[in-house]
Design an enzyme around this catalytic site. Structure first.
Site, PDB file in Angstrom:
ATOM      1  N   HIS A   1       0.692  -1.160  -0.189  1.00 29.49           N
ATOM      2  CA  HIS A   1       0.133  -0.055  -0.029  1.00 29.49           C
ATOM      3  C   HIS A   1       0.887   1.253  -0.062  1.00 29.49           C
ATOM      4  O   HIS A   1       0.319   2.470  -0.168  1.00 29.49           O
ATOM      5  CB  HIS A   1      -1.025   0.024   1.227  1.00 29.49           C
ATOM      6  CG  HIS A   1      -0.349   0.214   2.745  1.00 29.49           C
ATOM      7  ND1 HIS A   1      -0.090  -0.794   3.314  1.00 29.49           N
ATOM      8  CD2 HIS A   1      -0.116   1.358   3.347  1.00 29.49           C
ATOM      9  CE1 HIS A   1       0.166  -0.253   4.392  1.00 29.49           C
ATOM     10  NE2 HIS A   1       0.164   1.040   4.318  1.00 29.49           N
TER      11      HIS A   1
ATOM     12  N   ASP B   1      -0.018  -7.778   1.556  1.00 22.83           N
ATOM     13  CA  ASP B   1       0.308  -6.253   1.716  1.00 22.83           C
ATOM     14  C   ASP B   1       1.781  -6.338   1.557  1.00 22.83           C
ATOM     15  O   ASP B   1       2.490  -6.022   2.522  1.00 22.83           O
ATOM     16  CB  ASP B   1      -0.173  -5.427   2.672  1.00 22.83           C
ATOM     17  CG  ASP B   1      -0.032  -4.117   2.944  1.00 22.83           C
ATOM     18  OD1 ASP B   1       0.413  -3.437   1.469  1.00 22.83           O
ATOM     19  OD2 ASP B   1      -0.510  -3.324   3.498  1.00 22.83           O
TER      20      ASP B   1
ATOM     21  N   SER C   1       4.424   2.105   7.871  1.00 23.10           N
ATOM     22  CA  SER C   1       3.913   1.272   6.951  1.00 23.10           C
ATOM     23  C   SER C   1       4.987   0.830   6.111  1.00 23.10           C
ATOM     24  O   SER C   1       6.235   1.311   5.755  1.00 23.10           O
ATOM     25  CB  SER C   1       3.330   1.880   5.641  1.00 23.10           C
ATOM     26  OG  SER C   1       1.783   2.337   6.182  1.00 23.10           O
TER      27      SER C   1
END
Length: 257
Positions: free
Chosen positions: A71, A120, A210
């Site tokens: 992402h 992810d 992230s």
């Protein structure tokens, strides 16, 4: 099974999708973290936009590849990555704005199964191979599950709180691993491909973390994926599980690691 009927309302992704520019994420610092020491996390990288702004974390897994979250690099909610030229990585420094080396990317590879918080993962192929030093080292990928209740270390430049300040120095913190059943009970995200990490309130991952590493016994066990009910809530954070069989096979096929 994982239930997600309300997830988009109650969950806050670590890389915001509603940014003014056309690609990637915000900056930050781990909630409740401590300053990292020089050389403490030689595998950690800062994934940056081409203008030098920090957007996500990542980990060196070989002289040619860095691993991060899908992402961080995809267009919108799809699986197509932005062009590699839009990014760079800073390696070998605990400061996100100086030190170490800035490296260009050759290619971005996104897991084709990415979506709905699962798979992810993305690989960043470097334009030139790394030369390893004391402060630039690859991290070994985990092959086994982390036992419930064990300490797991996270690191990165995520925010101090949901809208908190952004430090230049890398932060780190220690969280507790949960098993699949415990994760399902806590936040209804009990999927075998995820690892949930529990923490006290005012601790945990946040915007800008992230794709960054979660490590156990010196091995990479997770990639920062999502937080639930905002940064530093009483809920566990979600990480993509590196040891999950499909993930390990995908990494091997695409990086040789």
């Amino acid at each position: 099974m994982v239930t997600r009927h309300n997830l988009l309302v109650t969950t806050c992704l670590l890389a915001l999708t509603v940014v003014s520019r056309s690609y990637a994420a915000p900056n930050g610092r781990i909630v409740g973290g401590a300053d990292a020491a020089i050389g403490q996390f030689p595998h950690q990288v800062s994934l940056q936009r081409d203008d030098g702004s920090h957007t996500c974390g990542g980990s060196i897994i070989s002289e040619n590849f860095v691993i991060t979250a899908a992402h961080c690099v995809v267009v919108g909610n799809g699986i197509e990555p932005y062009p590699a030229r839009y990014y760079q990585v800073r390696v070998g420094s605990i400061q996100r704005t100086l030190g170490g080396l800035l490296l260009k990317l050759k290619r971005i590879i996104v897991h084709k199964g990415y979506g709905n918080f699962l798979n992810d993962i993305a690989l960043l192929e470097l334009e030139k191979p790394l030369v390893f030093t004391e402060n630039i080292q690859p991290i070994e990928l985990a092959e086994e599950e982390v036992p419930s209740g064990e300490d797991v270390i996270i690191s990165g430049w995520g925010r101090l709180s949901t809208s908190g300040p952004i430090p230049n120095r890398m932060q780190w913190n220690t969280l507790k691993a949960l098993n699949t059943e415990e994760c399902e009970e806590a936040i209804q995200m009990g999927d075998d491909s995820l690892i949930c990490l529990a923490h006290n309130p005012d601790n945990g991952a946040c915007f800008g973390d992230s794709g960054g590493p979660a490590t156990y016994n010196g091995k990479l066990v997770g990639l920062s994926n999502f937080v639930y009910d905002g940064c530093g809530s009483a809920n566990p954070d979600g990480y993509t599980k590196v040891a999950y069989a499909d993930h390990r096979e995908w990494i091997r096929e695409n990086s040789g690691v």
